[in-house]
Design a protein around this motif. Structure first.
Motif, mmCIF file in Angstrom:
data_model
loop_
_atom_site.group_PDB
_atom_site.id
_atom_site.type_symbol
_atom_site.label_atom_id
_atom_site.label_comp_id
_atom_site.label_asym_id
_atom_site.label_seq_id
_atom_site.Cartn_x
_atom_site.Cartn_y
_atom_site.Cartn_z
ATOM 1 N N GLU A 81 -61.191 47.553 -26.768
ATOM 2 C CA GLU A 81 -61.724 48.919 -26.739
ATOM 3 C C GLU A 81 -60.865 49.830 -25.855
ATOM 4 N N ASP A 82 -60.335 49.307 -24.760
ATOM 5 C CA ASP A 82 -59.470 50.116 -23.896
ATOM 6 C C ASP A 82 -58.180 50.505 -24.611
ATOM 7 N N ARG A 85 -59.084 53.286 -27.077
ATOM 8 C CA ARG A 85 -59.255 54.587 -26.417
ATOM 9 C C ARG A 85 -57.902 55.181 -25.999
ATOM 10 N N SER A 89 -56.224 58.742 -27.681
ATOM 11 C CA SER A 89 -56.141 59.888 -26.772
ATOM 12 C C SER A 89 -55.091 60.895 -27.226
ATOM 13 N N TYR A 156 -68.660 52.200 -30.332
ATOM 14 C CA TYR A 156 -67.980 50.933 -30.549
ATOM 15 C C TYR A 156 -68.982 49.811 -30.399
#
Length: 163
Positions: A81-82, A85, A89, A156
């Motif tokens: 998930e990081d 993201r 961005s 998510y």
């Protein structure tokens, strides 16, 4: 029958259908990596092997990928998930801190992605406020065992159980 709904209703209702999350990556003509996150990825044909994703016409990342010769679809795992993201961005250096290596065809494969599909552009078609980007598969593999990152109702998520 006439459709009597607005875009917010359309998005809310279709949001009940969960999607996988993929990072489409490419190398721009200037040698810099580009990426966009998509939930709209599908297989198209077995012979020849074709896949597709559906970038928004207003995307700032799509022109960077469209200018390249090909792209790689990275199927994100629920542990990424990081990464998702970061690549979603507006940061001009989305790849800062995102571990990756280049495929045989020169597209970024994300370390830790469940699978990757390396493609050259086959066709791009207009479809309302999106494009249909079709890629001919050049190479693909399972990269990392695990379960996929999902997107459902604006959030998510993860698969709770396969049994």
């Amino acid at each position: 029958m006439t459709l009597k709904t607005d875009s917010a209703d359309f998005r809310r209702i279709l949001g009940h259908y969960p999607t996988g999350v993929c990072a489409v990556t490419a190398i721009q003509p200037d040698g810099m990596p580009a990426a966009m996150i998509v939930g709209s990825f599908t297989s198209v044909s077995l012979d020849p092997p074709l896949v597709a994703f559906f970038p928004d016409k207003g995307s700032s990342s799509w022109p960077k990928i469209a200018a390249s010769e090909g792209f790689c679809v990275n199927v994100l795992g629920d542990h990424q998930e990081d990464v998702c993201r970061a690549l979603a961005s507006k940061d001009p250096d989305k790849f800062a801190g995102v571990a990756h290596h280049l495929s045989e065809h020169g597209t970024p494969i994300l370390d830790g992605a469940l699978a990757w599909i390396d493609c050259k552009f086959h066709a791009v078609h207009e479809a309302g406020d999106h494009y249909i980007a079709i890629g001919e598969v050049l190479a693909l593999d399972i990269h990392h065992p695990g379960t996929p990152l999902l997107f459902h109702k604006g959030r998510y998520g993860r698969i709770a159980s396969l049994g």
